[in-house]
Design an enzyme around this catalytic site. Structure first.
Site, short mmCIF file in Angstrom:
data_model
loop_
_atom_site.label_atom_id
_atom_site.label_comp_id
_atom_site.label_asym_id
_atom_site.label_seq_id
_atom_site.Cartn_x
_atom_site.Cartn_y
_atom_site.Cartn_z
N THR A 73 43.90 47.83 49.48
CA THR A 73 43.81 49.23 49.44
C THR A 73 42.68 49.59 50.85
O THR A 73 42.99 50.72 51.30
CB THR A 73 43.10 49.84 48.04
OG1 THR A 73 44.04 49.50 47.01
CG2 THR A 73 42.84 51.47 48.22
N LYS A 105 49.34 41.43 37.86
CA LYS A 105 48.72 42.19 38.77
C LYS A 105 49.55 43.43 38.84
O LYS A 105 49.01 44.53 39.17
CB LYS A 105 48.47 41.40 40.02
CG LYS A 105 47.40 40.39 40.18
CD LYS A 105 47.03 39.69 41.70
CE LYS A 105 46.94 40.82 42.32
NZ LYS A 105 46.67 40.11 43.60
N PHE A 301 42.30 37.02 48.03
CA PHE A 301 41.13 36.48 47.11
C PHE A 301 40.16 36.65 47.88
O PHE A 301 39.69 37.44 48.89
CB PHE A 301 41.45 35.30 46.37
CG PHE A 301 42.76 35.22 45.68
CD1 PHE A 301 42.83 36.18 44.49
CD2 PHE A 301 43.65 34.18 45.47
CE1 PHE A 301 43.96 36.17 43.71
CE2 PHE A 301 44.87 34.32 44.76
CZ PHE A 301 44.79 35.05 43.79
N TRP A 410 40.78 55.14 48.28
CA TRP A 410 41.70 55.10 47.07
C TRP A 410 41.88 56.68 46.80
O TRP A 410 42.97 56.98 46.60
CB TRP A 410 41.20 54.34 46.14
CG TRP A 410 41.95 54.43 44.77
CD1 TRP A 410 42.91 53.71 44.45
CD2 TRP A 410 41.80 55.28 43.67
NE1 TRP A 410 43.50 54.22 43.17
CE2 TRP A 410 43.03 55.09 42.66
CE3 TRP A 410 40.91 56.37 43.32
CZ2 TRP A 410 42.96 55.95 41.53
CZ3 TRP A 410 41.00 57.11 42.11
CH2 TRP A 410 42.23 56.88 41.17
#
Length: 556
Positions: A73, A105, A301, A410
């Site tokens: 994002t 996820k 990650f 976001w």
């Protein structure tokens, strides 16, 4: 409040030819997959070889938690934010695997108003790259077993086959299997197993190959097992590389899509960072650098895995030098590192937040003092964050001289990424002394120790089980000059996912070492890491559906 998929479905997308025009890509290089997706011929890179590169920005994060960090994002929103301030930016991301899409996820194309679209296509099949990779992987497996069945001229020991089959799904039932059962003509019975496609060496090869010739050379170098007299057997000896490359010829071309705001995005390749090298393809990154003033890419990650491999493996092999690094953190994730349960993360807790800060600061220290790169912390804002919590993170960073910016992508898309974009532009103007965490002429054990002590802050590495013998064999075969790809839990700096924060007084346990000669690195499996994940108790697949009009729901 609209869900991610509802936001994506309401977006008015531009034709992909218009997106290509923003990057001055001639139509001769485009292969259209409908109106909103296209592949771009990698030959463009040869024709644009003299064009200068833009700035390379790597987005990474703290160790992931159930609270979420929002790395993709932030990557998308940052690129949109750069466009808002007049910069020609391009996103370069990995493709989502069906494993996590149907697993724990859900979709993986960004979130809120910072997404890449068409979101449903990207998450489900896309342009078929992963299927091609799985098919090439399994063709090699079939040719290997057929060679043994047809007389075994290469003297392959069936008990020392290292090549496994692959499927892009979390299916723990396939981790360990017995195949070749039945009549004599049905094959040679042996123990076998499946990896998830993103862990296949074919995935790594595709992401690191520069063209068809390089692809075939890498495929030919893949070690599939060993003979009875302890010699490696390669895909080239099985004469498999040509057919494998034929399956991968279109998959080798990067995919062009767009963000919700029409920013061009290359999405190509998708190795996980906990069990593979965790970066999108070199070709896509190079294309973004040639076509934009700023190429914004991400690594999988936390920075201890994805960023370390991006820098020590990908940048080394592709001769890339990042200009800036963004480390994404959330108040919620830091509070989780400070001991707060997932159910209580929405409540203000300054004590836990401060207790969780060492995880973020250790990642910052690694980037700035090990790799010597400039970085900025992006605080990915959540609606539950309080002003006091956001201020605490900002103040703690500034106390230590760490650049920091609030990211509201976001909720606001590119507009919410302007502050971060301005910080990134400033950092990109600084000169840096990019340094790898280890040198290739070090021994395998020394490289393992360098990663463990410098990046994880462990006391050292212990080789257990088969690893000591494998180390001796790899060195005897001349593979000791390769970089290391650590397969480790993503949830901790250590190999124990329960050790949160910035743990000390621990050692890394390596239980298996294997060469990925086609990819060009040695994989070190630590702790209890597995190359075939399983589905959770309540998989995301239970929430995904499609109606009579073909409208998909449940992908976040």
């Amino acid at each position: 409040m609209l869900s991610d998929i509802q936001i994506a479905q309401k977006c008015k997308k531009e034709k992909i030819t218009e997106i290509a025009r923003k990057l001055d890509i001639p139509e001769d290089y485009l292969e259209l997959y409908g109106n909103y997706k296209a592949k771009v011929d990698y030959k463009l890179l040869k024709d644009y070889a003299d064009k200068p590169n833009g700035k390379l920005v790597l987005v990474t994060a703290i160790n992931p938690t159930p609270a979420g960090e929002g790395k993709t994002t932030t990557t998308v929103g940052l690129s949109d934010g750069l466009r808002k301030i007049g910069k020609k930016s391009v996103v370069a991301l990995r493709e989502p695997s069906l494993g996590p899409v149907f697993g724990i996820k859900g979709g993986a194309a960004g979130g809120g108003y910072a997404q890449v679209v068409p979101m449903e296509d990207i998450n489900l099949h896309f342009t078929g790259d992963f299927h091609a990779i799985g098919a090439a992987n399994n063709l090699l497996a079939a040719m290997l077993d057929n060679h043994i069945q047809q007389g075994n001229e290469l003297n392959i020991d069936p008990r020392r086959i290292t090549w496994r089959r692959a499927v892009d799904m979390n299916d723990r039932q396939l981790r360990n299997i017995i195949d070749g059962l039945g009549a004599r003509t049905d094959g040679t019975p042996r123990q076998d197993g499946f990896d998830i496609t993103v862990a296949s060496e074919v995935m790594a090869v595709l992401c690191l190959a520069s063209d068809i010739t390089d692809l075939k050379q890498r495929l030919a170098s893949i070690v599939v097992g060993y003979t009875y007299d302890n010699q490696p057997v390669t895909a080239g000896q099985l004469k498999a590389q040509g057919a494998m490359a034929a399956l991968l010829k279109d998959a080798l071309k990067p995919n062009l899509v767009q963000t919700l705001e029409g920013t061009p995005a290359f999405i190509h390749g998708g190795p996980f960072a906990n069990i593979a090298h965790g970066c999108n393809s070199v070709t896509a990154t190079r294309m973004a650098l040639k076509l934009g003033d700023y190429a914004v890419t991400e690594a999988g990650f936390g920075a201890d895995l994805g960023a370390e491999k991006f820098l020590d493996i990908k940048c080394r092999m592709a001769n890339l030098k990042p200009d800036a690094v963004v480390i994404v953190a959330t108040v919620r994730a830091l509070k989780h590192n400070g001991g707060v349960s997932k159910a209580d993360l929405g409540k203000e807790n300054l004590v836990a937040l401060e207790k969780g800060m060492p995880n973020l600061l250790q990642h910052v220290d690694n980037i700035t003092n090990v790799f010597h790169l400039p970085c900025v912390v992006a605080i990915n804002a959540f609606p539950t964050d309080t002003k006091a919590e956001l201020k605490l993170v900002e103040d703690k960073c500034k106390e230590l001289g760490v650049h920091v910016a609030l990211s509201e992508v976001w909720a606001k898309g590119g507009e919410g990424g302007i502050a971060l974009a301005k910080e990134v532009v400033k950092l990109c103007e600084e000169k840096n002394d990019f340094t790898f965490a280890y040198d290739l002429d070090m021994t395998i054990k020394e490289k393992l120790n360098a990663i463990a002590t410098k990046i994880y802050h462990a006391d050292g590495v212990d080789l257990v089980g088969n690893a000591p013998k494998q180390l001796i064999q790899l060195e005897a075969l001349g593979f000791d000059n390769l970089p290391i790809c650590m397969a480790k839990t993503q949830y901790s700096f250590s190999d124990d996912q329960k050790k949160l924060g910035a743990p000390r007084d621990f050692r890394i346990t390596v239980r298996n070492l294997k060469v990925a000669a086609g990819a060009g690195f040695i994989v070190a499996l630590t702790g209890d890491i597995m190359t075939m994940p399983g589905l959770p108790k309540v998989p995301s697949a239970e929430k995904i559906d499609v109606d009579e009009n073909g409208v998909i729901t449940g992908l976040f």
